[in-house]
Scaffold this motif. Structure first.
Motif, PDB file in Angstrom:
ATOM      1  N   SER A 195       0.545  -1.589   0.051  1.00 11.37           N
ATOM      2  CA  SER A 195      -0.082  -0.064  -0.415  1.00 11.37           C
ATOM      3  C   SER A 195       1.110   0.935   0.201  1.00 11.37           C
ATOM      4  O   SER A 195       0.311   2.033  -0.373  1.00 11.37           O
ATOM      5  N   GLU A 235       1.762   1.796  -3.303  1.00 13.76           N
ATOM      6  CA  GLU A 235       1.094   1.936  -4.581  1.00 13.76           C
ATOM      7  C   GLU A 235       0.547   3.747  -4.211  1.00 13.76           C
ATOM      8  O   GLU A 235       0.616   4.411  -5.439  1.00 13.76           O
ATOM      9  N   LYS A 236       1.088   4.176  -3.698  1.00 11.16           N
ATOM     10  CA  LYS A 236       1.096   5.888  -3.433  1.00 11.16           C
ATOM     11  C   LYS A 236       1.993   6.148  -3.653  1.00 11.16           C
ATOM     12  O   LYS A 236       1.782   7.638  -3.893  1.00 11.16           O
ATOM     13  N   VAL A 296       3.722   0.305  -7.375  1.00  7.65           N
ATOM     14  CA  VAL A 296       3.250  -0.929  -7.927  1.00  7.65           C
ATOM     15  C   VAL A 296       2.660  -1.625  -9.429  1.00  7.65           C
ATOM     16  O   VAL A 296       2.004  -0.842  -9.744  1.00  7.65           O
ATOM     17  N   THR A 324       1.246  -4.778 -10.636  1.00  4.07           N
ATOM     18  CA  THR A 324      -0.154  -6.080 -10.543  1.00  4.07           C
ATOM     19  C   THR A 324      -0.381  -6.993 -11.283  1.00  4.07           C
ATOM     20  O   THR A 324      -0.418  -6.354 -12.465  1.00  4.07           O
TER      21      THR A 324
END
Length: 248
Positions: free
Chosen positions: A216, A219-220, A224, A226
């Protein structure tokens, strides 16, 4: 005679300065790192092998390094690592980072052009990440996180199957019970699967509580990438290739 001597010394000095500058430039090339994360059984190791074959990365598995250190005769950390792995706990970051850093340095000594690394199974929690940031500051750049995402059910089934032949102490029922026991049983699992697989819950719980927050955080930062890891191996790698071809 003096002129020739001075000329010779000058040439040698230039050579020494040139070599020093060259070494300095080589040392200044930071390692380029991709963190590879995902739950136990998500297929990280399998996909890393294919990435190495197709893209020339050096694959460093934090788990493999820890297991090798545990087995190394005379290791001061062997028993501690063994206890943590059997209990499904995260090994202190100082040990893991020390092993990763040593492996990276040894790789670059053998081939100075080897600056691209896949670090598989690390960082496993925010403390790992903070330790990495502190210890590896100025030595490595994290380009992005390659996140293999699949359901707990898929991960559990794969771990059960892998445990039949892996010989890994963290693939046995007792170890995985400690790693999963606090997770509520998934309604997606049949009673038979729960009976067989619930002992694996602590490993997934460690991942959910400790590693997902790290993902997370990245991700910010928009770092990331996926991959749906629930598909077959070839399909997953096709998705991985799509990502890497854009990044490289």
């Amino acid at each position: 005679m003096s002129f020739r001597l001075l000329s010779s010394l000058s040439a040698k000095l230039r050579s020494v300065v040139y070599r020093a500058a060259t070494v300095s430039l080589i040392d200044m090339k930071k390692a380029q790192v991709v963190f590879v994360l995902g739950g136990p059984g998500s297929g990280k190791g399998t996909q890393c092998v294919r990435i190495v074959e197709n893209y020339g990365y050096t694959h460093l598995s934090a788990g493999d390094l820890l297991r090798a250190e545990r087995s190394r005769e005379g290791s001061e950390f062997g028993q501690l690592i063994d206890n943590h792995i059997k209990d499904g706990k995260i090994v202190p970051f100082e040990i893991t980072i020390k092993l990763l850093k040593k492996a990276m340095e040894e790789t670059r000594k053998l081939d100075e052009k080897k600056i691209h690394f896949l670090i598989d199974g690390f960082p496993r929690n925010e403390e790992n990440l903070q330790g990495w940031t502190t210890i590896m500051d100025g030595e490595a750049d994290v380009k992005f996180v390659l996140f293999f995402d699949c359901s707990n059910e898929v991960c559990i089934n794969r771990c059960v199957e892998r445990g039949k032949s892996s010989g890994r102490t963290d693939d046995n029922r007792a170890s995985l019970e400690k790693r999963f026991c606090h997770r509520q049983p998934s309604t997606l699992l049949s009673p038979a699967q729960l009976t067989c697989c619930f002992p694996f819950n602590h490993r997934i719980q460690t991942y959910l509580q400790s590693t997902r927050p790290v993902i997370s955080l990245y991700e910010k930062q928009g770092k990331v990438r996926t991959v749906d890891a629930s598909c077959g191996v070839d399909k997953v790698f096709a998705n991985v290739k799509t990502i890497l071809d854009k990044e490289i």
